[in-house]
Enzyme design. Sequence first.
Site, mmCIF file in Angstrom:
data_model
loop_
_atom_site.group_PDB
_atom_site.id
_atom_site.type_symbol
_atom_site.label_atom_id
_atom_site.label_comp_id
_atom_site.label_asym_id
_atom_site.label_seq_id
_atom_site.Cartn_x
_atom_site.Cartn_y
_atom_site.Cartn_z
ATOM 1 N N HIS A 6 32.634 38.713 32.187
ATOM 2 C CA HIS A 6 33.863 39.456 32.441
ATOM 3 C C HIS A 6 33.582 40.931 32.722
ATOM 4 O O HIS A 6 34.180 41.531 33.612
ATOM 5 C CB HIS A 6 34.796 39.311 31.237
ATOM 6 N N HIS A 32 44.089 36.437 33.844
ATOM 7 C CA HIS A 32 44.256 36.387 32.394
ATOM 8 C C HIS A 32 44.400 34.923 32.000
ATOM 9 O O HIS A 32 45.317 34.536 31.283
ATOM 10 C CB HIS A 32 45.452 37.231 31.938
#
Lengths: 233, 733, 83, 83
Positions: B42, B88
């Site tokens: 990430h 998300h």
Amino acid sequence: MKFGVVVFPGSNCDADCYHVIKEVLGQEVDYIWHKEIAVQGYDALILPGGFSYGDYLRTGAIARFSPIMPAVIEFANQGGLIIGICNGFQILLEAGLLPGAMLRNRSLKFICDKVHLQVKRDDTPFTRLLKQDETISIPVAHGEGNYFCDAETLAELQREKRILFTYCSPSGEEDMVFNPNGSIANIAGITNKQGNVLGMMPHPERCSEHILGGTDGYRIFASMLQSWQEVSC
Amino acid sequence: MKELTYREMGLTEEEYGKIKIIMGREPNYLEIGIFSVMWSEHCGYKNSRPLLKTFPTEGPQVIQGPGENAGVVDIGDGQAVVFKIESHNHPSAIEPYQGAATGVGGIVRDIFTMGARPIANLNSLRFGDPGDARVRELLSGVVAGIGDYGNCLGIPTVGGEVYFNQAYQGNPLVNAMCVGLVQTDEIALAVASEVGSTIMIVGAKTGRDGIHGATFASEELSEKSKEKRPSVQVGDPFMEKLLIEACLELIKEDLVAGMQDLGAAGLTSSIAETVSKRGRGVDVDVLKVPRRETNMSAYEVMLSESQERMLIVPRPGTEGRIKEIFDKWGLDAVTIGTVTEGGAFRVMEGNEVMGEVPVMELTEGCPVYVRVAEEPDYYQRCKSYDLAAILDANPQEALEKLLASPNIASKKWIFSQYDYQVMTNTALIPGDGDAAVLRIKGTRKGIALVTDCNSRFVYLDPYRGGMLAVCEAALNLACVGAKPLALTNCLNFGNPEKPNIYWQMKNSIAGMSEAARYLETPVVSGNVSLYNETAQGAIYPTPVVGMVGLLKDIDRRCDMAFKDAGDLIILLGRFRDELGGSEYLSVCHGLETGEVPEVNLEEEKRLIELLQILIQEQLLQSCHDISEGGMMVAAVESAIKGNIGCGVRINTDDGRVDGVLFSEAPGRVVASLKRSNMDRLVQVVIENGVEMRVIGAVGGDSLLCDNNGKEIIRIPVLEASRIWGGAIDCFMK
Amino acid sequence: MYKANIYVTLKEGVLDPQGGAVKKSLHVLNYTGVTEVRIGKFIEVWLEAKDPETAKVELKEMSDKLLANPVIENYRVEMLEVE
Amino acid sequence: MYKANIYVTLKEGVLDPQGGAVKKSLHVLNYTGVTEVRIGKFIEVWLEAKDPETAKVELKEMSDKLLANPVIENYRVEMLEVE
Ligand SMILES: Nc1ncnc2c1ncn2[C@@H]1O[C@H](COP(=O)(O)OP(=O)(O)O)[C@@H](O)[C@H]1O
Ligand SMILES: [Mg+2]
């Protein structure tokens, strides 16, 4: 004519109202920060839409205690023109300038759409450029627009002709089916006893220019201007 | 909080070994934590960096490409748009409402961090079968979360897409895009260069939210995810609204040298990114960080992912004024550290050094993996699937089924929960055109916004599918009259350590790159979300494209609704009948297979340019690209929007009937025009080298289709509208 | 230090859309014995005050002014002393 | 017939923006003694069941499945018998 747009920290239609008054209606307008305590020099106030304090707890509940509110109430009592749109309407209810309260929409969902309103009166400072029984088309965007009041208050509103707008079909029929939020008696907008304070859930500032798909809302602001001109001339 | 091992934090043994070498000693718990979040996919893009480098990122319109919080593109008059899309997915799978809400919050911060005022949100969503109760719960929660957060901020959510497919059953995708507007001379960047500069944290207080969220987002979802789940992040949109206003005020007064939002990996990554750009170091004192909870350790403070916080590097001597502004908005603004020389990231608790790591090793030093790519078995099998053996379905029934498919049906159930009009700029609202159009007040300009990705195509053929995602986005912009400028992308894939998945990534990125290069729509920002897998397998590869276009004159924009009886309906582009990967095959034959229709970039480009000219000359009454459901569905959607019927004529020598009606072959649009404009239109179309054919006319109150003069479809518009309009509501009741 | 639990409920006669929806969902989940659901707020307030009387007075005031809307809601305050 | 009061509260550590906003507002109203506010739900459920045990089991189930969100909320059920 000079308008004041009251800005709470979570207001988000303040700039939209400002734009309409200044660029479309061509009148003077200021922002009034909620921490101010006076509203001198204004001919009309707009309480714009948004989420005044995140609308946590209840819509408008916290905003009502903003420092500016005593001045707003005083302005109303002096007969000044006030229009509360969406969250502005909710604040007016919490502040007691208008009767009743808001509940969550019947669907429990936020709704953004275009609805139709039936104009109940055209002899008020907000509707003189509309026609009684006319149907206008106007956007709504809210999660809590389900207006509620007790039977006595409703009877009073009806008797005193203080309901200015009701939800209806494109052809003007009033029915729950066309009511986006479940409000009692299909109420979309009401005034106070004196008729100088209007609260409405739909957004006239969102239909005041052709590019946005309609100009029915403009006529509400223009009505305010014309009423003021008449009084002040 | 229970102590985790480095493995539980997501580091491999080799990585841990590398850290020991860097440190020259055993790292302590805090230091391991810092490395693990910074070296997660990430934050570190360790599996995707080599592939991302292949994207075209430059062009005369590009002011800022990838590498900052968001991309910036010039729109003239000293103005620029700033945009980015972000995923998300994992948080939304666990807690759909808060996961989606905080996703919006995060992407919005990326935009105003650049000094831009956020003016629009979009989102791209993927769910499993809506017949499943858990899927409906996810959908309701995600949509409410996106809506409530954006609505409260007063940023209109003007567009997006939603698809339903079994491939997302346990792993939904929630990608949020934000677009901002900025004066080019007010763009802010995330750099702290002056040694001695202070660093401030502003906004919300820090709690134990989402510790290790970045790591968590870089792993497959399993039953264990629920236990391992960090304390869920809860969004506070009101706080964010205040933060936007306060931060933009700082920029107007030119008080900041650098600004950085706190996203994944919280303080750790935002500080590291801010100081590493110029090779600086930092001393930060965790005791100074305002907290919401008691007894938080240095580790917890550094790794917390509490929302609605920003890092600010003030211009020298402006801390006082910054505090004043934040005070006006009722927010905290606290100095927590100083920029130092030498490149050490030192975490202090008062005077005690709790950990010290070299900043550059956290960012530049992140390991990079070039994985093995291997063509999966299904690829050739699907590609060579013999579609000729499939029988034509009854056209009328097929059309009705397609209209009722949640992938084609009206998305009003979703977008009516989003305030798409606040800010009074939305000149084409959701559902009215192929892209949303916003005016730029004070100019005649407009911008058009869209997100696109047909992941079934990408799955069947990642290379073509990747090209198609870019082409469809660009064509959608052209359909409303805009010139495509640049794109952002969110690369949602499964586990890249699996060769078949890496092959999907590699090829779809190659396809996207080629299309973006050819169409001159460079990539200016993006985000990667890997490990989107459950025990049932990986999601379809889903590289979502978000694109921004410019309209010179917003009064000349085009929507998709048919207007007047008598108008002619034309098909621009080639007549094609390939059915591979179509919604028709899926809905009417239960098949997700076939060869993905070929993409001809030159044709695409000519069509995109042609549409801009036609719309500029006001020759079209409506325009709608052909995508899911094919030509017939495109015509029907225009009819439903216009609340007027239409008649479409085809001939069987054009190809198989279902193919002609329902092929999703790209590079084509269904448009309508006044008869009186036909001559001029033909001339322009020929000049631009695009094929064209009149396929019918607008009028009546039914949708008709003739094949060789024989009626094969007749549905009243009202009926079609009911089917198409009510399909998702039906599921969600 | 005092802790108060404040229960805010909708007045009788005021429609409760959320309660209605929850009841429906419970029926769908086969809890058919559920005859009524009402949803209110449960507000916990911790406060310092010089004595319990002052605390009580303050809690009543804040409930009247802010925590409940008398047009549609009732409330009940329960106070505990905590250290 | 049984009546249950179900108290749904946010788990410790989970941010409560509502509670935070109310606390701030109470301070503005000069209730400066307020140190913390947390806002949860107060759900009243009326149900028929053949015996109190069944009612209790059902109430627990509905709370787990629907009334509370186990990811961020805790709940407590209080049951009364009513006629
Ligand atoms: N998740 C979403 N958020 C906002 N708008 C959406 C979303 N999904 C779909 N829409 C809007 O609904 C309309 C139709 O969606 P879709 O059928 O996917 O578009 P298209 O036909 O261009 O592929 C578009 O205007 C789109 O922007
Ligand atoms: Mg579509």
